[in-house]
Design a protein around this motif. Sequence first.
Motif, PDB file in Angstrom:
ATOM      1  N   LEU A 156       4.167  67.516  28.674  1.00  0.00           N
ATOM      2  CA  LEU A 156       3.351  68.541  28.017  1.00  0.00           C
ATOM      3  C   LEU A 156       2.679  69.252  29.237  1.00  0.00           C
ATOM      4  O   LEU A 156       2.287  70.489  29.378  1.00  0.00           O
ATOM      5  N   ILE A 157       1.981  68.490  30.372  1.00  0.00           N
ATOM      6  CA  ILE A 157       1.130  68.989  30.993  1.00  0.00           C
ATOM      7  C   ILE A 157       1.653  69.601  32.208  1.00  0.00           C
ATOM      8  O   ILE A 157       1.184  70.720  32.700  1.00  0.00           O
ATOM      9  N   SER A 158       2.452  68.857  33.007  1.00  0.00           N
ATOM     10  CA  SER A 158       3.184  69.546  34.180  1.00  0.00           C
ATOM     11  C   SER A 158       4.714  69.642  34.180  1.00  0.00           C
ATOM     12  O   SER A 158       5.377  69.463  35.406  1.00  0.00           O
ATOM     13  N   GLY A 159       5.224  69.818  33.017  1.00  0.00           N
ATOM     14  CA  GLY A 159       6.739  69.634  33.068  1.00  0.00           C
ATOM     15  C   GLY A 159       7.390  68.427  33.054  1.00  0.00           C
ATOM     16  O   GLY A 159       6.770  67.360  33.193  1.00  0.00           O
ATOM     17  N   PRO A 160       8.703  68.351  33.564  1.00  0.00           N
ATOM     18  CA  PRO A 160       9.692  69.555  33.794  1.00  0.00           C
ATOM     19  C   PRO A 160       9.731  70.432  32.604  1.00  0.00           C
ATOM     20  O   PRO A 160       9.241  70.069  31.518  1.00  0.00           O
ATOM     21  N   ILE A 161       9.971  71.671  32.846  1.00  0.00           N
ATOM     22  CA  ILE A 161      10.253  72.770  31.783  1.00  0.00           C
ATOM     23  C   ILE A 161      11.500  72.442  31.089  1.00  0.00           C
ATOM     24  O   ILE A 161      12.470  72.839  31.596  1.00  0.00           O
ATOM     25  N   VAL A 162      11.298  71.864  29.955  1.00  0.00           N
ATOM     26  CA  VAL A 162      12.341  71.501  29.145  1.00  0.00           C
ATOM     27  C   VAL A 162      12.705  72.627  28.079  1.00  0.00           C
ATOM     28  O   VAL A 162      12.000  73.227  27.463  1.00  0.00           O
ATOM     29  N   ARG A 163      14.244  72.845  28.179  1.00  0.00           N
ATOM     30  CA  ARG A 163      14.711  73.854  26.973  1.00  0.00           C
ATOM     31  C   ARG A 163      14.868  73.186  25.676  1.00  0.00           C
ATOM     32  O   ARG A 163      15.120  72.027  25.790  1.00  0.00           O
ATOM     33  N   HIS A 164      14.804  73.777  24.783  1.00  0.00           N
ATOM     34  CA  HIS A 164      14.886  73.478  23.140  1.00  0.00           C
ATOM     35  C   HIS A 164      16.241  72.709  23.078  1.00  0.00           C
ATOM     36  O   HIS A 164      16.362  71.599  22.492  1.00  0.00           O
ATOM     37  N   ASN A 165      17.283  73.521  23.614  1.00  0.00           N
ATOM     38  CA  ASN A 165      18.543  72.900  23.497  1.00  0.00           C
ATOM     39  C   ASN A 165      19.066  71.579  24.548  1.00  0.00           C
ATOM     40  O   ASN A 165      20.036  71.034  23.980  1.00  0.00           O
ATOM     41  N   GLU A 166      18.147  71.205  24.964  1.00  0.00           N
ATOM     42  CA  GLU A 166      18.358  70.018  25.949  1.00  0.00           C
ATOM     43  C   GLU A 166      17.767  68.596  25.348  1.00  0.00           C
ATOM     44  O   GLU A 166      18.079  67.742  25.494  1.00  0.00           O
ATOM     45  N   ILE A 167      16.502  68.994  24.617  1.00  0.00           N
ATOM     46  CA  ILE A 167      15.792  67.807  23.892  1.00  0.00           C
ATOM     47  C   ILE A 167      15.984  67.760  22.538  1.00  0.00           C
ATOM     48  O   ILE A 167      16.064  66.547  22.021  1.00  0.00           O
ATOM     49  N   ILE A 168      15.960  68.744  21.693  1.00  0.00           N
ATOM     50  CA  ILE A 168      15.744  68.850  20.460  1.00  0.00           C
ATOM     51  C   ILE A 168      16.936  67.881  19.679  1.00  0.00           C
ATOM     52  O   ILE A 168      16.823  67.142  18.980  1.00  0.00           O
ATOM     53  N   PRO A 169      18.004  68.331  20.173  1.00  0.00           N
ATOM     54  CA  PRO A 169      19.436  67.513  19.553  1.00  0.00           C
ATOM     55  C   PRO A 169      19.145  66.222  19.844  1.00  0.00           C
ATOM     56  O   PRO A 169      19.901  65.317  19.199  1.00  0.00           O
ATOM     57  N   GLN A 170      18.527  65.591  20.778  1.00  0.00           N
ATOM     58  CA  GLN A 170      18.227  64.101  20.974  1.00  0.00           C
ATOM     59  C   GLN A 170      17.426  63.706  19.991  1.00  0.00           C
ATOM     60  O   GLN A 170      17.471  62.176  19.919  1.00  0.00           O
TER      61      GLN A 170
END
Length: 459
Positions: A156-170
Motif C-alpha cells: 500500500l505505501i511504497s509498492g511494488p505497483i501491482v496490476r489488478h490482473n496480477e493479484i485479484i485472480p489470486q
Amino acid sequence: MLFSTQEYLLLFLPLVLIAFYSCVHVRILRQLVLIGASLLFYGLWNWHFVPFLILLTFVNWFIACQYSKHLQKHWLTFGIILNLLTLGFFKYTNFFAGTVEDILGIQQTHWAIVMPLGISFFVFQKISYLVDLKRGAKSIYNIIDFFEFVTFFPQLISGPIVRHNEIIPQFQTDPVNPQLWENISKGLCLMSIGLIKKAGIADSLGMTCNPLFNQALQGQTLNMAQGWAAAISYSLQIFFDFSGYSDMAIGAALLFGLKLPFNFNAPYQSHNLQEFWRRWHMTLSRFLRDYLYIPLGGNRCGPIRQSSNLIITMLLAGLWHGAGWTFVVWGGLHGLGLSINHIWNRTIPFTLPRPVAWCITLIFLIFSWVLFRAENFSTATEIWQSMLGFNGIGNYKIRHNIVFYTAILLVLFCPSSQNLIYTYLRPSKWIAILGGIAAAFFILLIGGRIPDAFIYFRF
C-alpha cells in the motif's frame, strides 16, 4: 508503522496472520481480515486519511461499474482525470504555486497541505486499472476484491505497483494448499533479507551520507574523498533501503499466499541505462513504459521522436518521485542518457567492452543520485565539484566501513534477492537456523533506536 519495527514484526503481522488463518477457508472472511488490517495499518500513520483512502477507492470502483453498465468511456476518462487531479492537488500544488511565485516575484506562504502516505503508488494502481478498461479489458470486480487489491498493506505505501490482473485472480485461491509451507518459508526468508538490508545496511550507510549532504547544504566545502563517500554511500543506501522494503513487502504477501511482482534485479550490475531501468524499480519502469512511453509512440518512430518520448517519460518520472526541480532535472538526465543509449545502438556499429560499459553506466548513476538526494541545485553542485577534485583530494574516514565495503561487494557481485531465494537457496535446517538467528538479531537491534523511515515513503 514501519516494516522494520518491532511493533510490526512482533505484534501487528503475527496477529493479522493468526486472524487470517483462523478463517482462511472462507474467502470473504479472510479478505475482510486483510482489508481491516490494511486500513488499521494505514490509520496508524494518520487516521485522518483513512476516509480519503476508502472514498477514493470506492469512487474508482463505482466508475468502473458505471462503465461496465453503459460502456461509455467518458466514465473512465473522468476517473483517470480525477485520480491525476487528486495526486496533483496533494503532491504538486505548492510546487507549481511556488514556481509561479518565483517567476512573478510574488512572496506568498504555501498552503499547509499534508500529502497522504503512499498516494503516488495507490493512485497509479487505480489509473492503470482504468486505462486497462479503456483499452478493452473486461475485468470488473466486486467491491471486496477491489478494496483488497488497492489497500493490501504490504504494497500500500511504497509498492511494488501491482496490476489488478496480477493479484485479484489470486484471491480466489485458498492459501492452505500444497504450496503453503513453501510460500511461508520463502516469505520469511525475503522478509529477513529485507530487514537486514534496511536495518543492517541502509541505515548504517545513512550515517555516512546524511552528515555529508547536510554539510554541503549548509555551504561547507567537501574534499574529493568526502564527495565520493557521500555519493557512493547514498547510491548504496537508496538501493538497500528500497529493495529492502520491496523484499519485506513481497515476503509479507507470500505469508498470506499472495505473490507480488519483484521490483529489483541487481540494477548496479547493468551495462547501460536501458538495462538499468529494466532492473531498477521494475514495476514503476513497466508502468511508465506501458502507460506513457508506448502511448507517446515508443520506439515505433524515428530517432528524434523516440528521444523526445524518452525524455518526456523520464521528466515525468522525475516529477513523480518528488515535487522539486532537482527531481525533474534528474529525470531529464536519465531521459537524455537513455536517448544517447538508443541512438548509439541504432547508428554506431561498435559495442563497448562490457567492463567499460558497466563503468560508464555506474559512474553516471552515482553522479545522478547526487541530484536526486540533494535538497537543491547548489548542494548538488557543491558535491559534484568535490567529486571532480575542485576542492582538493583530502581524506575521509567512512563510518561503519565494513558495512560500506560489504555493500559494494553485494551490489556488484551477488544475485538479486529473488534469484537467491528462488534459484540458489535450497531447503536446509542449517539455513533455517542461521536465518532465524540473523532475523532475531536484527529485530533486537532495531528495538533500541528510533527507526529511520524508508526513503520512498517521501514519494
